[in-house]
Design an enzyme around this catalytic site. Structure first.
Site, PDB file in Angstrom:
ATOM      1  N   SER A   1      32.894  43.821  34.085  1.00 56.63           N
ATOM      2  CA  SER A   1      33.882  43.999  33.020  1.00 56.63           C
ATOM      3  C   SER A   1      34.902  42.893  33.103  1.00 56.63           C
ATOM      4  CB  SER A   1      34.582  45.344  33.166  1.00 56.63           C
ATOM      5  OG  SER A   1      35.535  45.261  34.199  1.00 56.63           O
ATOM      6  N   LYS A   2      35.620  42.733  32.035  1.00 58.52           N
ATOM      7  CA  LYS A   2      36.633  41.679  31.961  1.00 58.52           C
ATOM      8  C   LYS A   2      37.602  41.780  33.120  1.00 58.52           C
ATOM      9  CE  LYS A   2      37.595  38.898  28.151  1.00 58.52           C
ATOM     10  NZ  LYS A   2      37.057  37.671  28.631  1.00 58.52           N
ATOM     11  N   ARG A   3      37.857  43.007  33.539  1.00 55.34           N
ATOM     12  CA  ARG A   3      38.846  43.209  34.582  1.00 55.34           C
ATOM     13  C   ARG A   3      38.357  42.647  35.930  1.00 55.34           C
ATOM     14  NH1 ARG A   3      40.549  48.112  36.700  1.00 55.34           N
ATOM     15  NH2 ARG A   3      38.664  49.005  35.820  1.00 55.34           N
ATOM     16  N   HIS A   4      37.087  42.837  36.206  1.00 50.26           N
ATOM     17  CA  HIS A   4      36.576  42.431  37.510  1.00 50.26           C
ATOM     18  C   HIS A   4      36.171  40.966  37.561  1.00 50.26           C
ATOM     19  CE1 HIS A   4      35.924  46.822  37.801  1.00 50.26           C
ATOM     20  NE2 HIS A   4      36.478  46.573  38.955  1.00 50.26           N
ATOM     21  N   ASN A   5      35.619  40.511  36.483  1.00 53.71           N
ATOM     22  CA  ASN A   5      35.043  39.163  36.492  1.00 53.71           C
ATOM     23  C   ASN A   5      35.361  38.499  35.176  1.00 53.71           C
ATOM     24  OD1 ASN A   5      33.090  39.061  38.844  1.00 53.71           O
ATOM     25  ND2 ASN A   5      32.524  40.972  37.854  1.00 53.71           N
TER      26      ASN A   5
END
Ligand code: GLU
Length: 499
Positions: A253-257
């Site tokens: 997800s955008k948050r992780h990667n």
């Protein structure tokens, strides 16, 4: 179906998702391998999600990756238009066929009623599913309500009982209970088709023989297959690639990667590395090899070898592959690729005539100078963007460091200046025309050996004097690139600093 035709059918959300890179790549490789065609189709029926310029940027990044198509909105072809929002009339024509066949029905339920229904279902802990209120309306009622201008959607009639058995080429038969299937919407109230409808109509009309897509589309498979049946059309073969998870086992997800391929490009990942990395997400060659050229991939890739257990997105692996491709890149080309990063870091400026100016001292520097810098950092670089951090001291002579850094671990502080002084004298004797890393190394090492000195006492302070760092390429290499004058200047400065 005698022709072999694959398609990549992204929704234009504004960027190419790193997961979609695998989708397009597997389709591309399979098409090439099997002597088939690859079609690009833009699935933009969800107008709310549409992003301006998205198609252009998608095509641009695919071009950068050297993934080419045989048909598509940018090159045309016999089965166009290749953008779904331009195919509305086609969908209208085909939904009429299903209306005539009684395979679909008009549904006049308002959003409010559906909301109410969903709330009730949630309260009763029932799965949210359309209750089929409009499935059996009389023809007269339908006509009247349309005449009155009531809004409607068109839904597919799903089987009321039994099972739907579908086939995924990698997993075999998959069974779905009829009770799990909803009479889903095919045409929305604004007249636009849903993904489910447009996708099947287009795959049929564009004569797609193989659908290769992510596992998240398996729930759509019974809907797709029932639609093909409703039309009396032959289904393509379906291959669902395994999910890609992050190292912790969660979703990307955008948050992780960073998930946009464009972001990887910006950071200085090479297309070769991204391709090689993506192909290993779910595809395993029999011999566990990891490095593949494009030609090798086309030769070795087989759809049947796609696995079904989740693939792990391991950024370390991508870095390793990128480092590999950087090390094997032609030096001229690598240097050219590094220039924008040096420019962005503010080290250099290029004018139109390709003149390169060192921004720290406003002097012109040659492409050859930068090439030398890139050559000695080539081994250590994992991403192109790292070139600036690794090489600043080549451009900027005004760097600062703690005097204590000049002291090698086993030596007395008071010994640093005399050792550096010796280095200065030895280097000063080397004629300009002989100024190479070999002759520099020779001069220093033979002196150290003859006097039975410790190498670190000379080379460590020299390295720090030249680079201001404890980790750098060998000091002889740095000295060669800096040139005699600059090298001596920096050593002199270090002597002053520690005296
Ligand atoms: N438009 C869908 C997507 O965005 C395509 C799914 C499919 O390949 O059927 O991934």
């Amino acid at each position: 179906m005698d022709k072999i035709r694959f398609r990549f059918a992204p929704s234009p959300t504004g960027f190419l998702h790193i997961g979609s890179l695998r989708t397009v790549l597997f389709n591309y490789l399979a098409a090439k391998k099997m002597g088939g065609k690859l079609i690009l189709r833009i699935e933009d029926t969800d107008q709310k999600r549409k992003v301006a310029g998205a198609v252009d940027s998608l095509i641009k990044i695919l071009d950068w990756l050297d993934i080419t198509f045989d048909e598509g909105p940018h090159i045309g072809g016999d089965f166009g238009p290749y953008i779904q929002s331009e195919r509305k009339e086609i969908y209208n024509k085909y939904i009429k066929k299903l209306i005539e066949k009684g395979e679909v029905y008009y549904c006049f339920c308002t959003p409010e009623r559906l909301e109410e229904m969903r709330k009730e279902q949630a309260a009763k802990k029932m799965p949210p599913r359309y209750d089929r209120k409009c499935r059996d309306l009389s023809l007269e009622e339908i006509e009247e309500r349309i005449k009155k201008g009531e809004k409607f959607v068109i839904r597919q009639k799903m089987p009321l009982e039994g099972e739907v058995i579908v086939k995924d080429e990698l997993r075999g038969e998959i069974k779905f209970k009829a009770s799990e299937l909803e009479d889903h919407v095919l045409i929305k109230s604004d007249g636009m088709p849903t993904y489910q409808f447009a996708n099947v109509v287009d795959d049929h009309l564009m004569q797609i023989s193989h659908v290769v897509r992510g596992e998240e589309w398996i729930p759509s498979l019974p809907k797709n297959v029932l639609l093909y049946k409703a039309f009396d059309w032959e289904s393509p073969k379906f291959y669902h690639m395994p999910l890609t998870l992050n190292k912790e086992g969660g979703k990307l997800s955008k948050r992780h990667n960073d998930v946009a391929v464009e972001d990887y490009k910006k950071q200085g990942y090479l297309p070769e590395a991204l391709i090689n990395f993506s192909v290993l997400l779910g595809w395993h060659p029999k011999d566990d090899r990891e490095i593949f050229s494009r030609e090798e991939l086309v030769k070795e890739f087989k759809l049947e070898d796609i696995g079904t257990s989740p693939a792990i997105f391991d950024i370390e692996k991508l870095n390793y592959l990128n480092g590999y491709y950087i090390r094997h890149k032609d030096l001229d080309e690598l240097t050219r690729l590094c220039l924008p990063y040096l420019e962005k870091a503010g080290f250099i400026k290029r004018d139109n005539k390709e003149k390169i100016i060192n921004q720290f001292n406003s002097k012109e520097i040659s492409f050859d100078f930068i090439k030398k810098v890139v050559r000695i950092e080539q081994e250590r670089m994992k991403k192109l963007s790292e070139i600036s951090q690794l090489s600043e001291f080549f451009f900027n002579d005004n760097f600062d460091y703690e005097a204590g850094l000049l002291v090698w671990k086993k030596m007395e502080r008071g010994d640093v200046a005399p050792r550096l002084q010796k280095v200065y004298e030895l280097l000063d004797k080397i004629p300009e025309e002989n100024w190479t890393n070999d002759s520099i190394e020779d001069a220093l090492v033979s002196y150290i050996q003859a006097t039975e000195g410790r190498v670190g006492e000379y080379l460590w302070p020299m390295r720090v004097a030249l680079s201001g760092r404890k980790a750098s390429p060998p000091p002889f290499d740095i000295a060669e690139i800096l040139g005699k004058k600059e090298t001596l200047k920096r050593i002199e400065r270090a002597i002053k600093k520690i005296s």
